[in-house]
Design a protein around this motif. Structure first.
Motif, PDB file in Angstrom:
ATOM      1  N   SER A 160      30.909  39.914  48.432  1.00  0.00           N
ATOM      2  CA  SER A 160      30.086  39.724  47.231  1.00  0.00           C
ATOM      3  C   SER A 160      30.906  39.433  45.971  1.00  0.00           C
ATOM      4  O   SER A 160      30.343  39.237  44.904  1.00  0.00           O
ATOM      5  N   ASN A 161      32.225  39.389  46.094  1.00  0.00           N
ATOM      6  CA  ASN A 161      33.085  39.112  44.944  1.00  0.00           C
ATOM      7  C   ASN A 161      33.804  37.787  45.191  1.00  0.00           C
ATOM      8  O   ASN A 161      34.746  37.705  45.982  1.00  0.00           O
ATOM      9  N   GLU A 162      33.372  36.754  44.490  1.00  0.00           N
ATOM     10  CA  GLU A 162      33.868  35.403  44.740  1.00  0.00           C
ATOM     11  C   GLU A 162      35.383  35.273  44.547  1.00  0.00           C
ATOM     12  O   GLU A 162      36.065  34.643  45.359  1.00  0.00           O
ATOM     13  N   ASP A 163      35.927  35.865  43.485  1.00  0.00           N
ATOM     14  CA  ASP A 163      37.365  35.762  43.220  1.00  0.00           C
ATOM     15  C   ASP A 163      38.191  36.430  44.323  1.00  0.00           C
ATOM     16  O   ASP A 163      39.173  35.864  44.817  1.00  0.00           O
ATOM     17  N   GLN A 164      37.793  37.656  44.686  1.00  0.00           N
ATOM     18  CA  GLN A 164      38.512  38.387  45.730  1.00  0.00           C
ATOM     19  C   GLN A 164      38.362  37.672  47.084  1.00  0.00           C
ATOM     20  O   GLN A 164      39.331  37.564  47.850  1.00  0.00           O
ATOM     21  N   GLN A 165      37.163  37.170  47.342  1.00  0.00           N
ATOM     22  CA  GLN A 165      36.907  36.471  48.599  1.00  0.00           C
ATOM     23  C   GLN A 165      37.764  35.196  48.690  1.00  0.00           C
ATOM     24  O   GLN A 165      38.355  34.899  49.730  1.00  0.00           O
ATOM     25  N   GLU A 166      37.856  34.456  47.591  1.00  0.00           N
ATOM     26  CA  GLU A 166      38.661  33.235  47.578  1.00  0.00           C
ATOM     27  C   GLU A 166      40.141  33.548  47.793  1.00  0.00           C
ATOM     28  O   GLU A 166      40.826  32.865  48.557  1.00  0.00           O
ATOM     29  N   MET A 167      40.628  34.589  47.128  1.00  0.00           N
ATOM     30  CA  MET A 167      42.036  34.963  47.310  1.00  0.00           C
ATOM     31  C   MET A 167      42.302  35.385  48.752  1.00  0.00           C
ATOM     32  O   MET A 167      43.311  35.003  49.348  1.00  0.00           O
ATOM     33  N   LEU A 168      41.386  36.155  49.310  1.00  0.00           N
ATOM     34  CA  LEU A 168      41.547  36.599  50.691  1.00  0.00           C
ATOM     35  C   LEU A 168      41.596  35.405  51.637  1.00  0.00           C
ATOM     36  O   LEU A 168      42.446  35.336  52.531  1.00  0.00           O
ATOM     37  N   ARG A 169      40.710  34.450  51.432  1.00  0.00           N
ATOM     38  CA  ARG A 169      40.707  33.228  52.263  1.00  0.00           C
ATOM     39  C   ARG A 169      42.036  32.486  52.126  1.00  0.00           C
ATOM     40  O   ARG A 169      42.595  32.006  53.121  1.00  0.00           O
ATOM     41  N   ASN A 170      42.540  32.382  50.892  1.00  0.00           N
ATOM     42  CA  ASN A 170      43.824  31.708  50.668  1.00  0.00           C
ATOM     43  C   ASN A 170      44.959  32.401  51.414  1.00  0.00           C
ATOM     44  O   ASN A 170      45.826  31.743  51.990  1.00  0.00           O
ATOM     45  N   LEU A 171      44.967  33.724  51.373  1.00  0.00           N
ATOM     46  CA  LEU A 171      46.025  34.486  52.040  1.00  0.00           C
ATOM     47  C   LEU A 171      45.950  34.320  53.557  1.00  0.00           C
ATOM     48  O   LEU A 171      46.980  34.131  54.221  1.00  0.00           O
ATOM     49  N   ILE A 172      44.748  34.387  54.093  1.00  0.00           N
ATOM     50  CA  ILE A 172      44.571  34.261  55.545  1.00  0.00           C
ATOM     51  C   ILE A 172      44.849  32.828  55.990  1.00  0.00           C
ATOM     52  O   ILE A 172      45.635  32.597  56.921  1.00  0.00           O
ATOM     53  N   ASP A 173      44.230  31.863  55.331  1.00  0.00           N
ATOM     54  CA  ASP A 173      44.409  30.456  55.713  1.00  0.00           C
ATOM     55  C   ASP A 173      45.845  29.992  55.489  1.00  0.00           C
ATOM     56  O   ASP A 173      46.335  29.123  56.204  1.00  0.00           O
TER      57      ASP A 173
END
Length: 189
Positions: A160-173
């Motif tokens: 539900s947190n767009e900024d945290q979700q985007e960072m997490l995706r960047n780290l994983i991807d």
């Protein structure tokens, strides 16, 4: 070998550091310049024990002990052999900037001070904020990777947190953050 002492000077690539530390501790002027904490003590270590000629030749004769070959490899067990540091794992429940810097400093010391191959250098965390994990995971390659103890749950928690979700995706991807279950497989390489 007793692995209760995690001092890296107990391992082949870093045994010379014990001599350096002894010399620095004995000389006040050197101690004031270099400090006295030369020896890194990782939270978790994984070592590879040198292999005897019998083990190497178990399936077929690869090495003839009478021949003067493969004399210098730390993998071949000989008198006075030390284990080889395979992995250094730093564990931090949470991330603050000082904690990530400590891990980076430790990693850089492992890289710079070795004689031989670089061990796997990783960190394990339970940090709930991907932006804080990024302070350690993103960078110049001093760490192989950061592992999260509950990555799947973290993905759900930040949905539900767009900024945290985007960072997490960047780290994983970007292959900078993986689940803890990946760690044993990555260390097998």
């Amino acid at each position: 070998m007793d692995f209760t002492s995690k001092t890296i000077s107990n391992f082949d690539q870093y045994e010379h550091l014990a001599d350096i530390e002894r010399i620095v501790r004995a000389n006040r002027e050197l101690a004031s310049i270099f400090g006295v904490d030369y020896i890194i003590k990782p939270d978790i270590i994984i070592a590879r024990v040198p292999v005897s000629d019998d083990e190497i030749n178990a399936e077929e004769t690869l090495l003839d002990p009478a021949q003067a070959i493969v004399k210098y490899s730390p993998l071949r067990k000989k008198e006075g052999s030390k284990p080889i540091l395979h992995a250094s794992i730093s564990c931090k429940w949470t991330m603050r900037s000082d904690r990530s810097q400590n891990i980076r400093t430790e990693a850089m010391n492992l890289i710079r001070n070795r004689k031989g191959h670089t061990p796997h250098i990783v960190a394990v965390t339970a940090e709930p904020l991907p932006t804080r994990i990024a302070s350690l995971a993103l960078g110049t390659g001093d760490l192989d990777c950061v592992y999260h103890i509950a990555l799947h749950e973290l993905e759900i928690a930040v949905a539900s947190n767009e900024d945290q979700q985007e960072m997490l995706r960047n780290l994983i991807d970007g292959k900078r953050l993986r689940d803890i279950i990946d760690l044993p497989f990555d260390l097998a390489i």
